[in-house]
Design a protein around this motif. Structure first.
Motif, short mmCIF file in Angstrom:
data_model
loop_
_atom_site.label_atom_id
_atom_site.label_comp_id
_atom_site.label_asym_id
_atom_site.label_seq_id
_atom_site.Cartn_x
_atom_site.Cartn_y
_atom_site.Cartn_z
N ALA A 16 -3.93 -4.37 -0.76
CA ALA A 16 -3.26 -3.08 -0.62
C ALA A 16 -4.11 -1.98 -1.26
O ALA A 16 -4.24 -0.88 -0.71
CB ALA A 16 -1.87 -3.12 -1.25
N CYS A 17 -4.69 -2.27 -2.41
CA CYS A 17 -5.62 -1.32 -3.04
C CYS A 17 -6.77 -1.03 -2.09
O CYS A 17 -7.12 0.13 -1.83
CB CYS A 17 -6.17 -1.89 -4.36
SG CYS A 17 -4.97 -1.95 -5.69
N ALA A 18 -7.37 -2.11 -1.58
CA ALA A 18 -8.52 -1.95 -0.68
C ALA A 18 -8.13 -1.12 0.55
O ALA A 18 -8.92 -0.34 1.07
CB ALA A 18 -9.05 -3.31 -0.25
N ARG A 19 -6.89 -1.29 0.99
CA ARG A 19 -6.44 -0.59 2.20
C ARG A 19 -6.43 0.93 2.02
O ARG A 19 -6.76 1.67 2.93
CB ARG A 19 -5.04 -1.07 2.58
CG ARG A 19 -4.67 -0.72 4.01
CD ARG A 19 -3.47 -1.50 4.48
NE ARG A 19 -3.27 -1.31 5.91
CZ ARG A 19 -3.83 -2.07 6.85
NH1 ARG A 19 -4.62 -3.06 6.52
NH2 ARG A 19 -3.62 -1.82 8.13
N ALA B 243 0.85 -1.20 0.00
CA ALA B 243 0.00 0.00 0.00
C ALA B 243 0.88 1.25 0.00
O ALA B 243 0.60 2.23 -0.71
CB ALA B 243 -0.92 -0.02 1.22
N ASN B 244 1.96 1.21 0.76
CA ASN B 244 2.86 2.37 0.82
C ASN B 244 3.59 2.58 -0.51
O ASN B 244 3.82 3.72 -0.92
CB ASN B 244 3.86 2.21 1.97
CG ASN B 244 3.19 2.47 3.32
OD1 ASN B 244 2.21 3.22 3.40
ND2 ASN B 244 3.67 1.82 4.37
N VAL B 245 3.94 1.49 -1.18
CA VAL B 245 4.55 1.63 -2.51
C VAL B 245 3.54 2.25 -3.49
O VAL B 245 3.85 3.16 -4.25
CB VAL B 245 5.08 0.28 -3.04
CG1 VAL B 245 5.51 0.39 -4.50
CG2 VAL B 245 6.25 -0.21 -2.18
N LEU B 246 2.30 1.76 -3.41
CA LEU B 246 1.26 2.33 -4.28
C LEU B 246 1.11 3.83 -4.04
O LEU B 246 1.04 4.62 -4.99
CB LEU B 246 -0.07 1.63 -4.04
CG LEU B 246 -0.25 0.25 -4.70
CD1 LEU B 246 -1.48 -0.46 -4.15
CD2 LEU B 246 -0.37 0.39 -6.22
N LYS B 247 1.08 4.20 -2.78
CA LYS B 247 0.95 5.63 -2.44
C LYS B 247 2.12 6.42 -3.02
O LYS B 247 1.92 7.50 -3.59
CB LYS B 247 0.96 5.81 -0.93
CG LYS B 247 -0.39 5.58 -0.27
CD LYS B 247 -0.25 5.98 1.20
CE LYS B 247 -1.51 5.76 1.98
NZ LYS B 247 -1.25 5.93 3.43
N ILE C 290 -2.22 2.90 -13.07
CA ILE C 290 -1.18 2.05 -12.50
C ILE C 290 -1.45 0.60 -12.90
O ILE C 290 -2.59 0.15 -12.89
CB ILE C 290 -1.16 2.18 -10.95
CG1 ILE C 290 -0.88 3.64 -10.55
CG2 ILE C 290 -0.14 1.23 -10.32
CD1 ILE C 290 -0.86 3.91 -9.08
N LEU C 291 -0.37 -0.10 -13.27
CA LEU C 291 -0.49 -1.51 -13.59
C LEU C 291 0.44 -2.31 -12.67
O LEU C 291 1.58 -1.91 -12.44
CB LEU C 291 -0.09 -1.76 -15.06
CG LEU C 291 -0.08 -3.24 -15.49
CD1 LEU C 291 -1.50 -3.80 -15.59
CD2 LEU C 291 0.62 -3.41 -16.84
N ILE C 292 -0.08 -3.41 -12.15
CA ILE C 292 0.77 -4.31 -11.36
C ILE C 292 0.85 -5.63 -12.12
O ILE C 292 -0.17 -6.21 -12.51
CB ILE C 292 0.17 -4.55 -9.96
CG1 ILE C 292 -0.03 -3.22 -9.23
CG2 ILE C 292 1.09 -5.47 -9.14
CD1 ILE C 292 -0.82 -3.33 -7.93
N THR C 293 2.07 -6.07 -12.39
CA THR C 293 2.24 -7.31 -13.14
C THR C 293 3.45 -8.07 -12.60
O THR C 293 3.96 -7.74 -11.54
CB THR C 293 2.34 -7.01 -14.66
OG1 THR C 293 2.32 -8.24 -15.39
CG2 THR C 293 3.60 -6.23 -15.02
#
Ligand code: WT7
Length: 633
Positions: free
Chosen positions: A137-140, A107-111, A168-171
């Protein structure tokens, strides 16, 4: 033997929800940890004038906190996720505490990548713990995830990214299934060439393959993971804030983004998982679905974790390295509850009992199926050979749109009949209607509708609320239309007979005939195409394509194969036609409408009863089509 206490409880639930549905659901909502407890329950309407679906609208909660944080005090050191890779025994486990840290870090990386509440994040992942971690993490932080199945083509991925305006893409670098490599990063790069708005790609290392990384855009998860903090406060979310989008095929047009929200969806998967599977601390629950489908969302990730269960994530296939894989792995991991699709059961049944019986299944106590109608032969094999006649079989009917199971036998209470999903869960109001929408009573057949909203119902088609209404609520005014045909027997049991619209169910995966047709006509040699379903021993339904070539193009076996490969490349392997017939002409009415009824009969090899063909512009084409019928692969 029916369990009388449980039977009484189920009867009471049915009675309570009928008497006062809002009170019943507010009581059920106590299964969740709310930041602000809702006082409102159902405020939905299926009518055009005040159309909308809403549940627990004044409640506030966070899905990730419900799936993780609230278990830490009581079961922080208990296993949450058991990962089993493609190679038997390749895997790892995460406790709830470890899951908490990973999710916070992700979640922190996403932010740090600019992700905020409401940002749409697309996932294109293998079945590894990081897929669940990224979803949670998205939900968080209140971001909305859209998981795209790793078997979809670059074009399909690009369409889905574009439709929901993901930034954003996560793969992963790659995947591995059945010993074969899946080029996830390469596919993602091809897709992103068409998606300029994606600013950030988070890449998880899975295979260790050398893949291209684009500066400024691509980052490795394992590098960023250590640079951020191990704590992340869960965002305060309204019950009706979006949780995820999941694309599914319909009878027309491109796949639509089914939108689910926070409170109602989480309650539905929590409630149905507990009611049907009742996993406790001693259980190991294995749902074999991929997180690219709704079954993976609801019964690999959210339902089990919200209930504090141990959930298996499997990144392999049923027949690798051999057809005993499910039972070898079940034995090794101590699986007690096993949930899979009829297509897998049928495929394994063919391989013989020995692959099953050589492994110890004494720990298994419950078996589930989902995705398509299960034929009684496969049901009996599952119950008696896999389940040794000891394990109840829970056949669960539901859809991407319903969020979780709707019609299914509560084990130990509702007697089963092989091939029937049995009866609705408390709070589900199915009805059978005729073509005009008149409600049919008693033992009968008709179209399956649901008369009232339930908490897990989808809320919209992403970006097209009107399409949501038109698709599901306009066929039969005031009712949700499922698209399924169904029979109800004299005991009130429901027997789903399959789709009545232009949707094909291939191995439990939905494919719109229109999608396959548009992929075919995109080929330079194709003038016109019509696609219908055909019976298939293993897949349930296969894809039968009728193709008219452009003038001057000669048909050939080579072109037939080329076109099949073409569709595979355009959409993905699951869309590959099983049969492809070159048809100089298609059966059309004088107004130019293709009579699919006739094409279906030909595909089914039921050509003695083609019905009335007199309204066709050229009835002669039918004889040519019958003569040119091909058999599937
Ligand atoms: C369609 C929904 C539910 C998650 C997986 C599929 C068919 C699903 C059953 C069942 C008979 C079933 C229906 C439905 N279906 N479960 N137990 N018995 N048919 O989700 O891709 O949204 O497909 O699958 O035709 O409409 P989906």
């Amino acid at each position: 033997m029916p369990d009388t206490a449980k039977a009484q409880q189920l009867a009471q639930s049915h009675e309570a929800v009928e008497r006062d549905p809002d009170a019943y659901w507010l009581k059920q909502a106590e299964r969740l940890d709310w930041i602000r407890l809702p006082e409102k329950a159902n405020e939905s309407s299926f009518e055009k004038a005040d159309f909308g679906i809403s549940w627990f609208a004044d409640g506030e909660l966070n899905v990730s906190a419900n799936c993780i944080d609230r278990h830490l005090a009581t079961r922080g050191d208990q296993t949450a996720i058991i990962f089993e890779g493609d190679e038997p025994g390749e895997g790892r486990t995460l406790t709830y505490r470890e899951l908490h840290e990973e999710v916070c870090r992700f979640a922190n990386v996403l932010k740090a990548e600019g992700c905020k509440k409401g940002t749409r994040v697309t996932l294109y992942m293998p079945m590894i713990p990081e897929a669940a971690i990224a979803m949670l993490a998205c939900a968080r932080i209140g971001a909305v995830h859209s998981v795209v199945f790793g078997g979809f083509s670059p074009d399909s991925l690009a369409d889905r990214i574009t439709d929901c305006e993901s930034t954003i893409l996560i793969t992963a670098d790659g995947g591995r299934r059945g010993g074969k490599r899946i080029p996830l990063k390469e596919n993602a790069d091809k897709a992103l060439a068409k998606c300029p708005d994606v600013q950030s790609v988070i890449v998880v290392r899975r295979t260790g393959d050398d893949v291209a990384m684009t500066d400024e855009r691509d980052v490795w998860w394992h590098e960023r993971r250590g640079e951020v903090g191990a704590e992340c406060e869960p965002e305060r979310m309204n019950a009706e804030d979006p949780l995820f989008i999941l694309y599914t095929s319909g009878s027309t047009g491109k796949p639509k983004g089914v939108l689910h929200t926070t409170g109602g969806y989480l309650l539905w998967v929590t409630y149905t998982f507990d009611t049907l599977f009742g996993a406790d601390a001693d259980d190991v629950f294995w749902c074999t679905a991929d997180v690219g489908w709704v079954t993976g969302h609801s019964y690999v990730v959210y339902g089990p974790l919200a209930n504090g269960a141990k959930t298996v994530m499997f990144d392999g296939v049923p027949n690798y390295p051999d057809p005993g894989r499910f039972w070898e792995t079940s034995q090794r991991l101590g699986v007690t509850i096993f949930y899979t699709a009829p297509t897998a059961i049928r495929a394994l049944m063919r391989e013989g009992d020995e692959w099953v019986t050589r492994h110890d299944r004494s720990q298994l106590r419950l078996l589930g199926t989902v995705g398509e109608p299960i034929n009684p032969e496969a049901w009996n094999w599952y119950a008696n050979v896999v389940g040794e006649g000891r394990c109840p079989v829970v056949d669960t009917w539901w859809q991407t749109e319903t969020g979780g199971a709707m019609i299914a036998p509560v084990p130990g209470v509702v007697d089963t009949k092989p091939g029937s999903a049995t009866k609705p869960l408390p709070g589900v109001m199915p009805q059978l209607v005729d073509a005009e929408g008149a409600v049919l009573e008693g033992a009968t057949s008709g179209n399956l509708v649901i008369a009232q909203s339930w908490p897990g119902q989808m809320r919209s088609v992403y970006g097209d609320h009107e399409r949501f209404f038109q698709t599901y609520f306009s066929t039969y005014a005031g009712k949700y239309f499922t698209g399924d045909g169904c029979r109800r027997d004299e005991d009130g049991y429901y027997w789903i007979t399959g789709r009545v619209d232009d949707v094909i169910n291939v191995s439990g995966h939905r494919m719109g005939t229109a999608e396959v047709e548009s992929a075919l006509v995109a080929h330079e040699d194709v003038a016109e195409a019509a696609v219908v379903g055909m019976p298939h021993d293993i897949k349930g339904q296969g894809i039968y394509a009728f193709v008219t070539l452009k003038a001057g193009v000669a048909d050939s076996e080579e072109l037939r194969q080329q076109l099949k490969t073409w569709v595979r490349g355009e959409i993905g392997p699951i869309a590959t036609p099983d049969a492809l017939q070159f048809a100089p002409g298609l059966p059309k009415t004088r107004s130019g409408k293709i009579m699919r009824r006739i094409l279906r009969k030909i595909a089914e090899n039921d050509t003695d009863s083609l019905g009335d063909t007199s309204t066709l512009a050229d009835p002669g084409v039918v004889d040519d089509l019958v003569a040119g019928r091909v058999s599937g692969s």
